[in-house]
Design an enzyme around this catalytic site. Structure first.
Site, mmCIF file in Angstrom:
data_model
loop_
_atom_site.group_PDB
_atom_site.id
_atom_site.type_symbol
_atom_site.label_atom_id
_atom_site.label_comp_id
_atom_site.label_asym_id
_atom_site.label_seq_id
_atom_site.Cartn_x
_atom_site.Cartn_y
_atom_site.Cartn_z
ATOM 1 N N LYS C 82 -29.523 40.902 16.067
ATOM 2 C CA LYS C 82 -29.448 40.190 17.344
ATOM 3 C C LYS C 82 -28.907 38.786 17.111
ATOM 4 C CE LYS C 82 -32.428 39.132 21.356
ATOM 5 N NZ LYS C 82 -33.809 39.240 21.892
ATOM 6 N N SER C 157 -34.225 41.260 26.347
ATOM 7 C CA SER C 157 -33.007 40.553 26.002
ATOM 8 C C SER C 157 -32.282 41.114 24.770
ATOM 9 C CB SER C 157 -33.327 39.069 25.746
ATOM 10 O OG SER C 157 -34.149 38.945 24.595
ATOM 11 N N SER C 181 -38.803 41.954 24.968
ATOM 12 C CA SER C 181 -37.359 42.000 24.714
ATOM 13 C C SER C 181 -36.900 43.016 23.672
ATOM 14 C CB SER C 181 -36.849 40.611 24.310
ATOM 15 O OG SER C 181 -36.698 39.813 25.455
#
Ligand SMILES: [Zn+2]
Lengths: 96, 489, 494
Positions: C82, C157, C181
């Site tokens: 990420k 996210s 997330s």
């Protein structure tokens, strides 16, 4: 709790965020709605309830006072938008 | 009609701790490095970096608290103080809001008239120093841009907050001196005002004498020396009194001290006070301090100036003045104690005399700081031993002293190399005494007519002839002998 | 065979690499070719480090040929990271204009651990800007699409990490979870996602959103892979003072799946109103399967979770407002075109550099901390947090784990909730209480509603991550939902 435009402007200044007129309008409305929801916490009786600041209980997490190599100045200054004479360069400081 | 005014002063003193590394990262904590060379992801607040508390910074804060008679918070925590400034990398300063590590302490100061005043310490907390701004010119507001050096960002800083117990600029000056001395003794800081390792903010208010309520205060920032603190307080005190006597009202505000001009200027009014949005630092767990830990740290504290001064007076018979100038600096006291250790307690007064009269004089002339003492205790004691044995005279000793400072050699070597050994040969000295008496009939007549100082004058002449190497007692004895011989002629 | 690596697990790729049946270069090339084919549709990556990954693969192959057998458990496995996790040599932008082009001069601890384990980092994945969002739409750069339905969001996210795994671009990815997330996008894209116990995985080098809630965790196709990555990243780190200094127990999977003796609680507050009926039905089926495996299941109550969302937003945004203060245009990242003085530079830089959602959250966080509001909001929220923690503690006196849906509904259409932040926030109702209490939780696929994946969440006690993984493994062993893959036509059409 409804937030006024003035309050939004005051908070935006505190947070150093320049906002457009539309953003100020939009935030006033959206933040008011979110705060309204958030204020539900005021219905909870928390008398004598201590706050929880950390999700897992730890204490005294310390580091020995022993130097480790720092980063190279060229490396860090290369990341900066502006630098001069081995320093970071910032515009005129207008307040104390 | 004129009101008598009383000034009320509180101080917030910031002191950098003398740790090896910064408080949240392992960069070196050193003064004077090339700009931005002691920086890392943590102290530059690069994305993703996290702080970890330096164990020694914690220990030194507690140690400072103990040295200043504080209580220690058993469960303490860190908080974020949020504000934006070019020298603050993360946009918040890690500090302590409601649970400072130390609280409720005091410092006793001795005023000129000999009375003692107790100045209470409200709290001491550990926080983070910011970087340094370098401007073109010395006025921040006038420069077109600023350059930032983050070497100092993340250096451990303690903030010592007093109660509003000080009543004059003089008291504030004495307090700062005393505070500096105690912190230096305890070893937590080198407290160098000129390197910025000690800085203070001053809160000043004025009220009619006898009043128990406080007046409105102004806070003075950018006070960078003890003398600036004294001048700043005097200025503010006058400013407040003038406003009050003109029937005005003092505004609660923050002002900036401009030492060069000797004035303070408005920085911000109460309405513009920053909203720091303090909240507990989520990246740092709380700190618990046990009784054992406190006692362990207490045991590392050296004898502090007040106690040491008492000891110098009772144990070594020094006067209050002598004791005070010896304990004034930790290095001086250490030097003295080492010398006495080598020379023996009976020599304590002699050591003190040499230290205060000669050593301080030389250091003054050479503008040396307390960490630059140009003579070792061993050197002094070696010289005292030669005096004791009668190898050199007190007069020669002064020469030897200066030479020791100059060359770093020990007294014995200097005396040997320069042939400064005392002349104790009776025959030689008597011959000289006879010569000088014979050569100065007028002084001889003075002596004969009962002027005792005339004998001393002849001793002086012998000293001159021997370049100070004559044993003074012996010289006096032989002068007297020569005078009496002459008188019988 | 190399063209098929996208359906192989990390465990399998690692075995094949170690056995010399597949070279690291073959694996990397295969993953790159899959990425090249599906990325135009999915948009999971912000940055694909083709050169880096091939270089790394060559080195791994050279080591293996030289007879090195000291390889870590992820040797030869391509992994996506990420974009809020710092990586030397690749951009770390947090999908924000503020950090466009920013290359971290240091590796996050989890990245160091990945590299040491032999993993090959193949690129950085898209996300909601600074991890603030639940759909990926708050990325400043691109919209990631849900591989199961390209018109829908992948969740957020950790949008790109979930989508990259679901689309077979990588077998494993790292995400971060502050309020759901990892778990929510895992549920939306039909993959497994673990949010470890707070303090198990180092946060050093992970760009902070809300420090007291953030945790890094793995996403993968199956529980074994997720466990393997978890074991690599978890453990002590002296650079993170909130790290608990614990090493997870060695995980072994095998034998007959059984949950005999396991006591499961179903909190009624997270299973009632607001939960889509289809989602509810899938999770109820899953619960019956857990019972079939030998678990006892009982209803329980977490009364304070009703207020958890409110408390969460106050705490998370307060912390975020402070954590994001460092983006000021001085030391790195974006700086607005020069005008006026320092204050103006700050405001313009931050006003232009941050997107709408980030600004909204900074504003709210600043407000709740400001003078006169702290006690009513921030302190109150932390007290409510204590009540949430106590609810869980009470529940864990009776249960080994709790079962809930991961999300109240399946993936929504792109753009559907973009103008209604509150509606989006409400979607995190099941995941948020877990972060407040710092507990571990895993989302595992438990079927579909209208072709869209549904996730079941298992919540465990502090540092019981290994037990959670064991339970999830048993479930996965008998249900095989995780084996379903979205159909993506590789030539760009759909
Ligand atoms: Zn540093």
């Amino acid at each position: 709790m409804a937030l006024t435009r003035d309050e939004i402007a005051r908070v935006a200044h505190m947070a150093r965020l320049s906002l457009s007129e539309e953003e100020i309008e939009g935030f006033a409305e959206q933040l008011s709605r979110i705060l309204e929801h958030v204020e539900r916490i005021n219905q909870v009786d928390v008398t004598d309830v201590p706050p929880t600041y950390h999700a897992v209980t730890l204490q005294n997490v310390l580091r020995e006072d022993e130097p480790q190599p720092s980063l190279e100045r060229e490396t860090v200054l290369a990341l900066a938008p502006e630098s001069e004479a081995g320093c970071y360069k910032v515009p005129k400081i207008t307040e104390g | 009609m004129s009101t008598k005014w009383e000034t009320v002063i509180g101080l917030e003193v910031h002191v950098e701790l003398a740790t090896e590394t910064k408080v949240w990262c392992s960069c070196k904590n050193e003064f004077g490095a090339e700009p931005n060379t002691n920086v890392c992801p943590v102290c530059l607040a690069l994305p993703g970096s996290l702080p970890v508390l330096n164990a020694r910074a914690l220990e030194y804060t507690i140690k400072a608290g103990l040295a200043l008679n504080c209580k220690i918070q058993r469960r303490s925590k860190f908080d974020r103080k949020n504000y934006f400034y070019a020298d603050l990398p993360s946009g918040y300063q890690i500090s302590q809001f409601d649970l400072p590590l130390c609280y409720d302490g005091y410092v006793d100061i001795t005023l000129k008239d000999g009375t003692t005043r107790r100045i209470r310490i409200q709290r001491i907390h550990l926080e983070t120093d910011a970087g340094k701004l370098v401007h073109a010119g010395d006025d921040v507001a006038a420069a077109d841009f600023s350059l930032v050096d983050f070497n100092r960002a993340g250096v451990p800083l303690i903030e010592i907050v007093t109660e509003p117990d000080l009543r004059s600029a003089e008291e504030a000056g004495l307090f700062l001196e005393k505070l500096r001395s105690i912190l230096k003794y305890s070893g937590v800081s080198d407290v160098k005002m000129e390197e910025g390792s000690m800085r203070c903010d001053v809160n000043v208010s004025v009220r009619p004498a006898g009043s128990t309520e406080f007046g409105v205060r102004s806070e003075l920032k950018n006070v960078n020396s003890f003398s600036a603190a004294v001048r700043g307080i005097e200025y503010e005190q006058k400013r407040h009194i003038r406003i009050l006597e003109e029937g005005g009202q003092v505004e609660q505000e923050t002002r900036s001290w401009r030492d060069a001009q000797g004035i303070s200027v408005l920085l911000r009014s109460k309405e513009d006070a920053e909203d720091y949005r303090y909240f507990p630092e989520p990246d740092l767990p709380p700190v618990e301090v046990t009784t054992e830990e406190i006692e362990r740290i207490r045991a590392t504290l050296p004898e502090l100036p007040d106690a040491l001064m008492q000891r110098l007076m009772t144990e070594y018979g020094l006067s209050a003045y002598d004791a005070s100038v010896i304990v004034a600096e930790r290095e001086y006291a250490q030097w003295f104690l080492q010398a006495v250790e080598l020379a023996g307690a009976d020599q304590a007064k002699a050591v003190a005399n040499w230290q205060i009269n000669e050593l301080y004089r030389v250091m003054n002339e050479k503008e040396l700081g307390p960490d630059q003492i140009p003579l070792t205790p061993e050197q002094l004691v070696g010289m005292l031993k030669l005096m004791e044995k009668g190898t050199i005279t007190g007069k020669i000793a002064k020469t030897v002293f200066d030479k020791m400072v100059e060359t770093g050699k020990d007294a014995e070597t200097i005396v040997k190399d320069e042939g400064l050994t005392q002349v104790a040969d009776e025959g030689e000295l008597l011959a000289i005494a006879r010569e000088v008496v014979a050569a100065n009939p007028k002084v001889f007549e003075d002596w004969k007519s009962g002027k005792q100082s005339a004998a001393q004058w002849f001793v002086g002449q012998i000293m001159k002839r021997t370049r100070g190497r004559a044993n003074p007692q012996l010289a006096l004895k032989l002068v007297t002998q020569a005078l009496e011989e002459q008188a019988q002629k | 065979m190399s063209g098929m690596t996208h359906i192989l697990s990390a465990a399998r790729l690692n075995r094949l690499f170690l056995a010399g049946e597949l070279s690291a270069v073959e694996i990397a090339e295969s993953a790159l070719s899959r990425i090249a084919k599906v990325e135009p549709q999915v948009g999971a990556f912000l940055h694909v480090a083709a050169e880096h990954v091939l270089d790394r693969a060559k080195k791994l192959d050279a080591r293996r040929r030289a007879g090195d057998n000291e390889f870590g458990p992820l040797a030869g496995v391509p992994i996506a990271v990420k974009d809020n996790i710092c990586t030397c040599g690749m951009e770390t932008t947090c999908a924000s204009r503020m950090l466009k082009g920013y290359v971290s001069p240091y590796d996050a601890t989890v990245v160091e651990r990945l590299r040491a384990s032999g993993a090959m980092i193949i690129g950085k994945t898209n996300m909601d800007e600074f991890a603030m969002g639940s759909s990926g739409e708050a990325s400043a750069f691109q919209t990631t699409r849900n591989p199961w339905d390209l018109e829908r969001v992948p969740g957020g996210s950790s949008s790109g990490s979930a989508a990259a795994v679901a689309a077979g671009e990588v077998p494993l990815a790292l995400g971060t979870d502050t309020g759901g997330s990892i778990r929510q996008p895992a549920a939306f894209t039909g993959v497994v996602g673990l949010k470890p116990t707070y303090g198990y995985v180092s946060r050093y080098g992970v760009v902070s959103f809300a420090s007291s809630l953030d945790q890094v965790g793995p996403l993968g196709h199956d529980v074994e892979d997720v466990a393997r990555l978890f074991e690599v990243i978890a453990g002590p780190d002296r650079r993170d003072a909130t790290n608990a200094g614990r090493t997870p127990p060695e995980l072994k999977f095998g034998g007959d799946p059984s949950l005999a003796g396991v006591r499961l609680g179903v909190p009624r507050e997270l299973f009632g109103q607001g939960i889509d009926s289809g989602v509810k039905a899938r999770v109820e089926e899953a619960i019956r399967q857990l019972e079939d495996l030998g678990a006892t299941v009982e209803e329980c109550s977490l009364p304070s979770t009703e207020y958890a969302l409110s408390a969460y937003y106050v705490i998370a945004l307060a912390e975020a407002s402070s954590n994001l203060a460092r983006y000021d245009g001085v030391r790195y990242g974006f700086r607005a075109a020069q005008t006026g003085g320092l204050t103006e530079m700050y405001s313009k830089t931050r006003g232009e550099g941050f997107g709408a959602e980030v600004k909204r959250r900074i504003m709210l966080g600043t407000y709740v901390l400001s003078s006169g509001h702290y006690d009513a909001y921030y302190r109150k929220a932390q007290q409510v947090r204590t009540l949430v923690v106590r609810d869980f503690e009470r529940a864990f006196e009776r249960f080994d784990a709790l079962v809930t849906p991961t999300t109240p509904f399946t993936a929504w259409r792109i753009g559907e909730k973009i103008d209604d932040p509150m509606a989006m926030y409400l979607g995190d109702i099941c995941t948020i209480p877990v972060n407040l209490a710092g507990l571990p939780a895993i989302s595992v696929p438990c079927g579909f509603v209208d072709g869209l994946p549904v996730g079941m969440q298992l919540i465990g006690k502090h540092f019981a991550d290994a037990q959670l993984l064991q339970m999830a493994w048993a479930y996965q062993k008998v249900t095989k939902h995780h084996e379903s893959r979205p159909v993506l036509t590789e030539e760009g059409g759909r």
